[in-house]
Design an enzyme around this catalytic site. Structure first.
Site, short mmCIF file in Angstrom:
data_model
loop_
_atom_site.label_atom_id
_atom_site.label_comp_id
_atom_site.label_asym_id
_atom_site.label_seq_id
_atom_site.Cartn_x
_atom_site.Cartn_y
_atom_site.Cartn_z
N SER A 89 32.67 37.31 34.92
CA SER A 89 32.20 37.27 36.31
C SER A 89 31.54 38.59 36.70
CB SER A 89 33.36 36.95 37.26
OG SER A 89 34.15 38.09 37.56
N PRO A 149 33.85 39.71 40.91
CA PRO A 149 33.19 38.51 41.46
C PRO A 149 34.02 37.24 41.31
CG PRO A 149 31.62 39.83 40.22
CD PRO A 149 32.98 40.45 39.97
N TYR A 150 34.83 37.15 40.27
CA TYR A 150 35.68 35.96 40.14
C TYR A 150 36.57 35.82 41.37
CZ TYR A 150 39.62 33.05 38.85
OH TYR A 150 40.60 32.09 38.87
N GLY A 151 37.27 36.92 41.71
CA GLY A 151 38.15 36.91 42.88
C GLY A 151 37.37 36.58 44.16
N SER A 153 34.54 34.89 44.34
CA SER A 153 34.04 33.50 44.33
C SER A 153 35.12 32.56 44.84
CB SER A 153 33.57 33.09 42.92
OG SER A 153 34.67 32.87 42.05
#
Ligand code: UDP
Length: 342
Positions: A89, A149-151, A153
């Site tokens: 991510s 970015p994962y968190g 998203s």
């Protein structure tokens, strides 16, 4: 009336499908099979007595999702589908926002069109970022401030769903939302039918087992200088069957107008070294362990404060013995050393 499971061919989604079928539900599973496994669906279908419909499609296909929901009388959606590698991510943020956030926007639009009444969303403890000491163990009230970015998203998706739920309640439409923040999901179905198969595999327990099986040379411990008792990171490993059990408890409890958020963990942290020791005990094999640098983005200590879901729904993890969690993973890996691949 069917329950729609997105990401139904993935690790957690397939375990959810298995549980829902076992409980007597009809299930529509959707998965784009990018990282999910058609083989898991085939295995589940054999035991489903015609109650499982599988559609290979992307959750971002709004028209198709709305059509499926209408066709199968879907009123409840469990939304697991997502990309979930923190490192990936960071290097491909837009892909994460497209696949996780934008696709979820399409999904909630489809839910709206089909008048879905319950949505249970797989969020993550990564949405808490690096909590300060006063928030360890982590309660749901811990400020959400992702560090990758994962968190983000997932957090953006939480927000979108909340705004939708708030408006639905204001307009008097029956809708309920649950945001479930997972800690480290581990283990496999204890009947041995389905299991954990990631490509690439990066998670600690499966990586250790691959070393035991001779598929990798050594396990590299990412950092031994953390401010923890043994210098390695501490995480909360929750068994996948328990995690799914929490979804069922939440799904059954949701009432129109509800907006609930729960942390799903066992409420206890284990260090990387403790995991290694457990894998050695369970497999009866010593294996090569190397020490490496810290992995970027890894907070020292993350484990859940599980009291909220316990007090509100009387749910708590039942498999809290680390060796039992590792054993269930080991059973699957021994039987399927290359996962679902033949
Ligand atoms: N970890 C490790 N070596 C590995 C994989 C993971 O030391 O090959 C550590 C990682 O730094 C973290 C913990 O094991 O502290 C759990 O990592 P995992 O990737 O399983 O889950 P995450 O916590 O990233 O969701």
């Amino acid at each position: 009336m069917s329950i729609l499971v997105t990401g139904g061919a993935g690790y957690i989604g397939s375990h959810a499908v298995q549980r829902l079928l076992r409980d007597g539900h009809k299930v529509v599973a959707v998965d784009n099979l990018f990282r999910g496994h058609a083989e898991a669906i085939d295995l589940l279908k054999e035991k489903a007595g015609g109650r499982l419909t599988f559609v290979a499609a992307d959750v971002g296909d709004r028209a198709l999702m709305a059509q499926l929901m209408a066709e199968h009388g879907v009123k409840t959606v469990l939304h697991f589908a997502a990309l979930a590698y923190v490192g990936e991510s960071v290097t491909q943020p837009l892909r994460y926002y497209r696949n996780n956030t934008a696709a979820s926007l399409s999904l909630i639009e489809a839910c709206d069109e089909a008048r879905v009444e319950k949505l249970v969303f797989s969020s993550t403890c990564a949405s808490y970022g690096e909590p300060s000491r006063e928030f360890i163990p982590i309660p749901e009230t811990c400020p959400q401030s992702p560090i990758n970015p994962y968190g983000w998203s997932k957090l953006h998706t939480e927000r979108m769903f909340m705004d939708y739920a708030t408006e639905a309640a204001r307009a008097g439409r029956p809708f309920a939302l649950a945001r479930l923040r997972y800690f480290n999901v581990a283990g496999s179905d204890r009947t041995g039918l389905i299991g954990e198969h990631h490509e690439p595999e990066t998670h600690l327990i499966p990586v250790c087992l691959q070393v035991v099986l001779g598929q990798r040379e050594a396990l590299t411990v990412f950092g031994t200088d953390y401010p923890t008792p043994d210098g390695t990171c501490i995480r909360d490993y929750v068994h996948v069957e328990d995690l799914v059990d929490a979804h069922v408890a939440v799904m059954n409890a949701l009432k129109p107008g509800d907006q609930r958020a729960y942390n799903l963990g066992i409420g206890r942290g284990y260090s990387v070294r403790q995991i290694i020791e457990s894998v050695k005990r369970v497999t009866g094999k010593d294996f090569a362990v190397k020490h490496g640098p810290r992995r970027p983005g890894d907070p020292p200590e993350l484990f859940a404060d599980p009291r909220k879901i316990k007090s509100e729904l009387n749910w708590s993890a039942s498999i809290t013995d680390l060796d039992e969690i590792v054993s269930s993973a080991w059973r699957w890996f021994q039987k399927h050393p290359t996962g679902y691949s033949r």
